[in-house]
Design a protein around this motif. Structure first.
Motif, PDB file in Angstrom:
ATOM      1  N   PHE A   8       5.643  -3.538  -2.231  1.00 20.61           N
ATOM      2  CA  PHE A   8       5.049  -2.262  -1.640  1.00 20.61           C
ATOM      3  C   PHE A   8       4.121  -2.013  -2.907  1.00 20.61           C
ATOM      4  N   ARG A   9       3.019  -1.721  -2.717  1.00 20.41           N
ATOM      5  CA  ARG A   9       1.893  -1.345  -3.857  1.00 20.41           C
ATOM      6  C   ARG A   9       2.361   0.041  -4.251  1.00 20.41           C
ATOM      7  N   GLN A  10       2.339   0.167  -5.497  1.00 20.20           N
ATOM      8  CA  GLN A  10       2.699   1.287  -6.273  1.00 20.20           C
ATOM      9  C   GLN A  10       1.520   2.533  -5.789  1.00 20.20           C
ATOM     10  N   ASP A  11       0.341   2.188  -6.124  1.00 13.45           N
ATOM     11  CA  ASP A  11      -0.929   2.819  -5.601  1.00 13.45           C
ATOM     12  C   ASP A  11      -1.063   3.429  -4.434  1.00 13.45           C
ATOM     13  N   LEU A  12      -0.495   2.738  -3.385  1.00 14.03           N
ATOM     14  CA  LEU A  12      -0.555   2.966  -2.093  1.00 14.03           C
ATOM     15  C   LEU A  12       0.603   4.074  -1.738  1.00 14.03           C
TER      16      LEU A  12
ATOM     17  N   ARG B 233      12.187  14.102   1.122  1.00 14.97           N
ATOM     18  CA  ARG B 233      13.525  13.507   0.935  1.00 14.97           C
ATOM     19  C   ARG B 233      14.569  14.089   1.972  1.00 14.97           C
ATOM     20  N   VAL B 234      15.075  13.308   2.778  1.00 13.97           N
ATOM     21  CA  VAL B 234      15.799  13.864   3.726  1.00 13.97           C
ATOM     22  C   VAL B 234      17.261  13.270   3.506  1.00 13.97           C
ATOM     23  N   PRO B 235      18.210  14.157   3.308  1.00 10.75           N
ATOM     24  CA  PRO B 235      19.633  13.475   2.901  1.00 10.75           C
ATOM     25  C   PRO B 235      20.312  13.070   4.396  1.00 10.75           C
ATOM     26  N   PRO B 236      21.430  12.252   4.418  1.00 10.85           N
ATOM     27  CA  PRO B 236      21.955  11.669   5.573  1.00 10.85           C
ATOM     28  C   PRO B 236      22.761  13.006   5.989  1.00 10.85           C
ATOM     29  N   ILE B 237      23.217  13.187   7.468  1.00  7.65           N
ATOM     30  CA  ILE B 237      23.954  14.207   7.751  1.00  7.65           C
ATOM     31  C   ILE B 237      25.150  14.480   7.366  1.00  7.65           C
TER      32      ILE B 237
ATOM     33  N   THR C 111      -3.310  13.572  14.044  1.00  8.68           N
ATOM     34  CA  THR C 111      -2.519  12.890  13.127  1.00  8.68           C
ATOM     35  C   THR C 111      -2.051  11.504  13.415  1.00  8.68           C
ATOM     36  N   ILE C 112      -1.693  10.711  12.560  1.00  7.44           N
ATOM     37  CA  ILE C 112      -1.272   9.488  12.724  1.00  7.44           C
ATOM     38  C   ILE C 112      -0.223   9.306  11.933  1.00  7.44           C
ATOM     39  N   PHE C 113       1.165   8.851  12.486  1.00 11.09           N
ATOM     40  CA  PHE C 113       2.371   9.079  11.716  1.00 11.09           C
ATOM     41  C   PHE C 113       2.676   7.513  11.745  1.00 11.09           C
ATOM     42  N   LEU C 114       2.722   6.820  10.288  1.00 13.44           N
ATOM     43  CA  LEU C 114       3.067   5.472  10.059  1.00 13.44           C
ATOM     44  C   LEU C 114       4.141   5.544   9.883  1.00 13.44           C
ATOM     45  N   GLU C 115       5.142   5.028  10.658  1.00 18.06           N
ATOM     46  CA  GLU C 115       6.776   4.962  10.753  1.00 18.06           C
ATOM     47  C   GLU C 115       7.007   3.728  10.120  1.00 18.06           C
ATOM     48  N   GLU C 116       7.896   3.659   8.925  1.00 16.22           N
ATOM     49  CA  GLU C 116       8.177   2.563   8.257  1.00 16.22           C
ATOM     50  C   GLU C 116       7.142   1.564   7.593  1.00 16.22           C
ATOM     51  N   VAL C 117       6.229   2.517   6.913  1.00 14.10           N
ATOM     52  CA  VAL C 117       5.068   1.977   6.424  1.00 14.10           C
ATOM     53  C   VAL C 117       5.407   0.847   5.423  1.00 14.10           C
ATOM     54  N   THR C 118       6.437   1.175   4.501  1.00 12.26           N
ATOM     55  CA  THR C 118       6.682  -0.181   3.550  1.00 12.26           C
ATOM     56  C   THR C 118       7.002  -1.509   4.270  1.00 12.26           C
ATOM     57  N   GLU C 119       6.826  -1.295   5.537  1.00 12.13           N
ATOM     58  CA  GLU C 119       6.881  -2.925   6.333  1.00 12.13           C
ATOM     59  C   GLU C 119       5.566  -3.476   6.567  1.00 12.13           C
ATOM     60  N   LEU C 120       4.458  -2.768   6.177  1.00 11.66           N
ATOM     61  CA  LEU C 120       3.257  -3.365   6.329  1.00 11.66           C
ATOM     62  C   LEU C 120       2.981  -4.572   5.391  1.00 11.66           C
ATOM     63  N   PRO C 121       2.345  -5.647   5.832  1.00 11.31           N
ATOM     64  CA  PRO C 121       2.336  -6.703   5.178  1.00 11.31           C
ATOM     65  C   PRO C 121       1.223  -6.500   3.834  1.00 11.31           C
TER      66      PRO C 121
ATOM     67  N   SER D 150       6.459   7.255   6.649  1.00 13.97           N
ATOM     68  CA  SER D 150       7.845   7.412   6.234  1.00 13.97           C
ATOM     69  C   SER D 150       8.459   5.910   6.120  1.00 13.97           C
ATOM     70  N   THR D 151       9.633   6.101   5.487  1.00 14.38           N
ATOM     71  CA  THR D 151      10.545   4.937   5.228  1.00 14.38           C
ATOM     72  C   THR D 151      11.919   5.009   5.226  1.00 14.38           C
ATOM     73  N   SER D 152      12.712   4.085   5.492  1.00 15.59           N
ATOM     74  CA  SER D 152      14.089   4.156   5.388  1.00 15.59           C
ATOM     75  C   SER D 152      14.690   3.522   4.216  1.00 15.59           C
ATOM     76  N   SER D 153      13.509   2.768   3.454  1.00 13.32           N
ATOM     77  CA  SER D 153      13.955   1.769   2.594  1.00 13.32           C
ATOM     78  C   SER D 153      13.826   2.554   1.178  1.00 13.32           C
ATOM     79  N   ASP D 154      14.288   1.728   0.233  1.00 11.01           N
ATOM     80  CA  ASP D 154      14.342   2.321  -1.033  1.00 11.01           C
ATOM     81  C   ASP D 154      12.976   1.771  -1.757  1.00 11.01           C
ATOM     82  N   VAL D 155      11.959   2.952  -1.835  1.00  9.66           N
ATOM     83  CA  VAL D 155      10.565   2.617  -2.061  1.00  9.66           C
ATOM     84  C   VAL D 155      10.409   2.110  -3.694  1.00  9.66           C
TER      85      VAL D 155
END
Length: 464
Positions: free
Chosen positions: A295-299, A309-313, A237-247, A281-286
């Motif tokens: 960020f590409r919609q098709d991606l 979706r994980v709510p804040p504690i 498994t590969i976990f792409l953390e903060e994937v929305t930061e990709l160029p 994963s992402t912490s941004s508003d996708v």
């Protein structure tokens, strides 16, 4: 089963070839074992897993025997790199071997330096994989999905349903929530659990080297220069953390990988089949990033087959007390510090704080408290041991108890108003759970219900 880190297994039906390769490897300090056929190779593997297997493609009169052995090795021992060697190789055969999991393909007659280079890189790959395997035990402990709230229970149910599939999971939540723990839990419950879990943070690598770190790189001769994260995640498994930061250009390449189910290393000529699961994963508003064209919609649609979706504690306060108690109880494992009890007042402040940094911040604060409370493990952790920002009162606008509200009221009216706002604050703190609020303020549940009715407080009003 004993693991010999520098042991190489040579599988070839020609005794002279086995002897030649073995002598070369022993001169370089490796321990070498030999096998003349598939069954002998399996016997060696079952008794002592080598770091690398050198495997002839053509064994006896069977031109595909090596491929059969390769498939068995990759099925039973996915961590062990296999270098295929053959005097009958073609480009198509080499591609097929790579797709089936071979680390490299070398033609006979081979150049000694080329062979040693390939073995050295394969050993490095094995040691990295082994280290990853060892770290996963610690990762499981340090990144457990903790909590007993309805939200966490729902996430755990989703993980159980999706883990056994190969579906891609997209985890969305604010900074500091349990995105990595969810990814690890999904991997550990899957059929890939005995293969690598690779974390790749898309935000912490400069764009100039990002593609090579993710896809890998080859030279003009097709030799691997950089083994990328995709290579390391093979079978796992590969976990792409903060994937929305990709160029943007890498987003396009990732779309093609997901669409065509293969990838190419930088400067690579041959396609490599995708044999790993992707969790992102992402912490941004996708949705906002998609609207802005960042960020590409098709991606997003391809990565988010199963969104979590994980709510804040602060929205699941029962988890705060649970996690704080868990970290304190297991403080030796987490922080290397002796376990301590926490005072009721200090725990109350922890559960009422809003935790902008979520679980990550909570864990850091627990470590701070253990350090600042001194070495006497018999003493309770008091309010004085909390960081200054958490000692500050956390009042919402609904429960502002400034004296201006009370100065012109009679004692009875002031008491009633204070009780009303105090109880609203406590019920809101426990997310509308009257039983928990009653237990905290040390009041019988039935008595609290009567008090709420006498003050005209409904549960809905308190939640608002």
């Amino acid at each position: 089963m004993a693991v010999q880190k520098q042991e190489i297994l040579v599988v070839d039906d020609e005794q002279e070839v086995r002897a030649l390769i073995s002598d070369v490897l022993r001169d370089e300090g490796y321990t070498v074992k030999q096998a003349s056929d598939g069954q002998s190779a399996v016997n060696v593997l079952n008794n002592s897993a080598p770091a690398v297997v050198l495997l002839d493609l053509w064994i006896g009169n069977n031109e595909s025997a090596g491929m059969v052995i390769l498939e068995r090795i990759k099925e039973d021992y996915p961590y062990i790199p296999v270098i295929m060697i053959s005097g009958h190789g073609t480009i198509d055969v080499a591609i097929d071997a790579t797709r089936k999991g071979a680390h490299d393909f070398i033609e006979k007659p081979f150049v000694i330096d080329r062979l040693l280079l390939s073995v050295r890189r394969a050993v490095e790959s094995y040691l990295l994989a082994e280290e990853n395997f060892k770290l996963r035990k610690k990762v499981r402990q340090d990144n457990q999905l903790l909590g007993k709230s309805a939200e966490i229970s729902q996430i755990k149910q989703t993980i159980k349903k999706v883990a056994g599939t190969n579906s891609r999971v997209f985890i969305i939540g604010p900074v500091g929530v349990e995105t990595e723990a969810i990814a690890i839990e999904t991997h550990n419950c899957s059929l890939r659990k005995n293969s690598p879990f690779i974390l790749f943070n898309c935000a912490n690598i400069t764009s100039g080297v990002l593609e090579k770190e993710l896809f890998g790189e080859e030279n003009q001769n097709g030799e691997i220069i950089v083994r990328g994260a995709f290579d390391a995640a093979e079978n796992g498994t590969i976990f792409l953390e903060e994937v929305t930061e990709l160029p943007t250009e890498l987003q396009s390449k990732l779309v093609r990988v997901l669409q065509e189910n293969y990838y190419k290393r930088a400067n690579g000529r041959h396609a490599i089949d995708v044999n790993f699961r992707i969790i992102s994963s992402t912490s941004s508003d996708v949705e906002e990033l998609i609207t802005q064209g960042k960020f590409r919609q098709d991606l997003y649609y391809r990565l988010g087959i199963v969104p979590i979706r994980v709510p804040p504690i602060k929205n699941r306060r029962e988890d705060i007390e649970y996690m704080a108690s868990f970290f304190l109880k297991n403080s030796k494992d987490f922080f290397g510090l002796p376990s301590k009890r926490i005072s009721r007042e200090a725990l109350s402040l922890l559960t009422s704080y809003d935790w902008p940094g979520n679980v990550r911040q909570l864990r850091n604060v627990i470590e701070w408290m253990l350090i600042m409370s001194g070495e006497n493990d018999k003493e309770e952790i008091s309010i004085e041991s909390l960081p200054p920002d958490i000692k500050l009162p956390q009042y919402s606008s609904a429960s502002d108890v400034s004296m201006d509200k009370f100065i012109n009221l009679s004692l009875k009216d002031a008491r009633d108003r204070f009780e009303r706002e105090y109880l609203i604050m406590q019920i809101n703190r426990f997310l509308g759970n009257v039983s928990k609020a009653a237990n905290f303020i040390e009041m019988e549940r039935s008595a609290l219900h009567r008090k709420l009715r006498s003050l005209g407080i409904s549960r809905e009003e308190a939640r608002e």
